[in-house]
Design an enzyme around this catalytic site. Structure first.
Site, short mmCIF file in Angstrom:
data_model
loop_
_atom_site.label_atom_id
_atom_site.label_comp_id
_atom_site.label_asym_id
_atom_site.label_seq_id
_atom_site.Cartn_x
_atom_site.Cartn_y
_atom_site.Cartn_z
N GLU A 33 -14.72 4.44 38.30
CA GLU A 33 -14.69 4.28 36.85
C GLU A 33 -14.63 2.80 36.43
O GLU A 33 -13.96 2.45 35.46
CB GLU A 33 -13.51 5.06 36.25
CG GLU A 33 -13.58 6.55 36.54
CD GLU A 33 -12.45 7.35 35.90
OE1 GLU A 33 -11.53 6.72 35.35
OE2 GLU A 33 -12.49 8.58 35.95
N GLU A 100 -15.03 14.46 39.18
CA GLU A 100 -13.69 14.80 38.70
C GLU A 100 -13.78 15.79 37.54
O GLU A 100 -14.13 15.41 36.42
CB GLU A 100 -12.91 13.55 38.23
CG GLU A 100 -12.49 12.62 39.33
CD GLU A 100 -11.61 11.48 38.84
OE1 GLU A 100 -11.05 11.60 37.72
OE2 GLU A 100 -11.48 10.48 39.56
#
Length: 688
Positions: A33, A100
């Site tokens: 991320e 995720e």
């Protein structure tokens, strides 16, 4: 960084752990991320360098980057979120990967406990695969515990249960675990059509209702019919009519018969109990009072406030700021009783302020807003007054731009209002800085270290003392049920068992939100504040103690209490299944283990309930076949009820750990309500 990455990759190769070596590793990830940055920025240059460096290690398996939309070939960019059906990778030859899928959300101090309904998670997963998804991974599938000082945020709790399908204690969370298990079995039935074929049909069947069908050369066919509206809908596909609950997806492994619907939960619900097994009021407690302020010669003096993380080197949560304030006998507030006011215009994350060694006020931020302003009247006397400010970190910053530069401690200025000469800015006078607390430095939470101080056993002054260490010894509970400490009577501090830190505790930080009253409807897009519980309760009451840390006898428990609590009201508990419930209707699909295209329309749904390991069903608290209402723990009979319901369940289930019953009118004798098209069976059973 390159040295580190190459070291890890070579370790994996040396152990033959990559898939091409016969090992289990099929994917490698670089960064997480990090995000896409404008061309020409150092962040963009770094991301591109990291990608190229990773590929050069020649792992022999694909490299991925999460939420890196500009990931260069051959890196696969992947997605992290609650939903990923609309995500598209940045290359036509790259698979659609969801790294995720957030099964819940983390708990933070002062906030209600988030939970994500099983119906919504299964809807999100099926929606992803319905739209050509290739890979899906749960975050978290197994919840955990932030032992020691490892929790971040700041303000994330010691528990990182995350409402995961397997909870913090290693027990399955029902119905979430069972419902996802059923869903994956249904997807598995579609494997040949999906993995060996492609999407052959996409068709809208009505407003917000659509079907995606897959087929291959051998005429294997599978379909997903989705209703993304919150209202129920009906649709016709291949000449067959289907009823779809709002916000649900039906899986048709043969393009005709429904094997699974995301809104119809056949899995049981388990109600868990933190069962006390040993109260600590019968144990012998000893206590030791921590020194306020300066306790060693290693004191840093400065006319400015030292930043806490760089000063303490993250070796402790604690940093003292100490100064003296002189008060003339002529000050008016000494006579008129109007107390001066201490102001700290900004500090992080939490603080205890002592005036002349008396705890005057505690203050704290909250997740998302860790900085606080303190405005507090204080009692001063003539002469020298000591102001001791204990600043505390509650986990380090874990994200956001520049998080590595984020400091803690006193960030702004400190003033005292109410003096005859006006407001005093005491920020630039001499301040002493003391890192940590004495008991922590002496390791008095360990068996050997506890001998470094003199403990008191005077129980008359045991409870509700700030900056106090408590110790006692306890025996491990029998059996193998997961163990926790009930610290609901304590304030704020840290705990150790046999020298192992079980983390920060903070039961005094109650949840003040009234969001729990809003209830939770699984229909509609989920976010971390949509479905919450635990309002009006401590953010965390129970603290996990791994059994591997325990001995059969004489386990050392040490608590450091910062603001005042009562150790006599703490206890050891074990986590067990208290009750199990089932709630299955006649129009639910048959069990996945028995599903086949030929039997889909002639098989009945089933209800199974199962107690925990070593338990049996001791009583049937509720049973109704007909139109029962409510949910597990609050079932009620509807207008239609089969009188034999309870007796039949008792005959089938009492004394067993697990029992199963077909959900059909024929099982309960005469139809209790012939005018009711679909009836359901609701059961609540006690486990012991």
């Amino acid at each position: 960084m390159e040295t580190f990455v190459r070291k890890v990759v070579n370790m994996m190769k040396n152990e033959s752990l990559f898939a091409w070596q016969g090992g289990p590793i099929i994917i490698a990830q670089i960064e997480n991320e990090f995000g896409s940055w404008p061309l020409g920025t150092p962040e963009h240059a770094y991301a591109m360098w990291a990608a190229q460096m990773a590929v050069s290690t020649k792992t022999g398996v694909p490299w991925i980057m999460c939420l890196q939309f500009d990931a260069p070939d051959p890196i696969i960019n992947t997605f992290n979120s609650y939903y990923a059906d609309d995500f598209t990778p940045n290359g036509a030859d790259k698979p659609k990967m969801w790294t995720e899928n957030w099964t819940g959300w983390f708990q933070s101090y002062g906030k209600p406990t988030p939970f994500r309904p099983a119906e919504d998670i299964s809807f999100a997963v099926l929606r992803f695969f319905q739209k050509n998804g290739s890979f899906q991974n749960y975050y978290m599938y197994h919840g955990g515990t932030n032992f020691g000082r490892t929790s971040g945020g700041p303000f994330i709790t010691t528990s990182y249960d995350y409402d995961a399908p397997i909870d913090e204690y290693g027990l399955i969370r029902q119905p979430k675990w069972g419902h996802l298990k059923d869903m994956h079995q249904a997807i598995k039935l579609c494997e040949q059509a999906m993995a060996r074929g492609g999407t052959t049909l996409h068709q809208w069947l009505g407003p917000d209702v659509e079907v995606y069908a897959y087929s291959n050369a051998t005429e294997k066919c599978a379909a997903f019919i989705s209703n993304s509206n919150s209202a129920d809908a009906a649709a016709t596909f291949n000449g067959v009519s289907y009823k779809l609950p709002g916000w649900s997806i039906s899986v048709l492994p043969d393009c005709r018969n429904v094997a699974f619907n995301s809104a119809k939960i056949s899995a049981q619900t388990s109600m868990m109990l933190m069962m006390p097994v040993q109260d600590f009021d019968v144990l012998e407690w000893e206590w030791y009072t921590e020194k306020i302020g300066i306790w060693s010669e290693n004191v840093l003096k400065d006319t400015r406030f030292l930043e806490q993380i760089s000063t303490a080197k993250d070796s402790t949560d604690y940093l003292w700021y100490i100064t003296n304030l002189q008060v003339s006998q002529r000050e008016s507030f000494l006579a008129n009783g109007k107390d001066p006011v201490l102001k700290i215009d900004s500090m992080r994350d939490a603080v205890h302020i002592f005036i002349n060694d008396e705890l005057t006020v505690s203050a704290q931020g909250v997740w998302g807003s860790p900085s606080i302003e303190v405005v507090q009247p204080i009692k001063l006397h003539e002469g020298t007054n000591t102001i001791s400010i204990l600043s505390m970190t509650v986990g380090l910053q874990t994200g956001a731009t520049g998080y590595d530069l984020t400091g803690t401690g006193i960030e702004g200025s400190v003033y005292v209002e109410g003096f005859d000469n006006g407001t005093l800015d005491i920020s630039s006078q001499l301040w002493e800085h003391q890192v940590g607390i004495r008991g922590e430095k002496l390791h008095i939470y360990e068996r050997g270290g506890s001998e470094n101080v003199n403990w008191s056993s005077d129980a008359t002054v045991l409870a509700n003392k700030p900056l106090t260490w408590y110790k006692t010894f306890f025996d491990a509970p029998q059996g193998d049920d997961p163990v926790a400490l009930d610290l609901g009577s304590m304030g704020k501090g840290q705990a150790w068992v046999n020298g192992q830190s079980i983390g920060r505790f903070w039961p005094a930080y109650n949840v003040t939100s009234d969001a729990c009253a809003n209830g939770c409807d699984y229909r509609g897009a989920f976010n971390s504040s949509k479905c919450v519980s635990n309002c009006g309760q401590p953010s965390q009451r129970w603290y996990h103690v791994p059994r591997s840390w325990l001995k059969p006898k004489d386990n050392l428990l040490v608590l450091f209490e910062e603001i005042g609590g009562d150790p006599l009201k703490t206890s050891v508990v074990v986590r067990v299944v208290e009750k199990v419930c089932g709630n299955v209707a006649e129009d639910y699909p048959p069990p996945l283990e028995k599903w086949s295209s030929a039997l889909a329309n002639v098989s009945f749904p089933e209800m199974s309930i199962e107690c925990g390991k070593g338990q049996t069903i001791s009583s049937i608290n509720f049973a109704s076949f007909g139109t029962p209402t409510g949910q597990c723990g609050s079932f009620a009979r509807g207008l239609c009820h089969a009188p034999s319901s309870r007796l039949i369940m008792e005959r089938r289930c009492l004394g067993l750990r697990k029992c199963t019953i077909v959900v059909a009118t024929v099982m309960f004798g005469e139809d209790p309500c012939p005018d009711q098209e679909v009836k359901r069976l609701a059961v609540e059973a006690q486990c012991s």
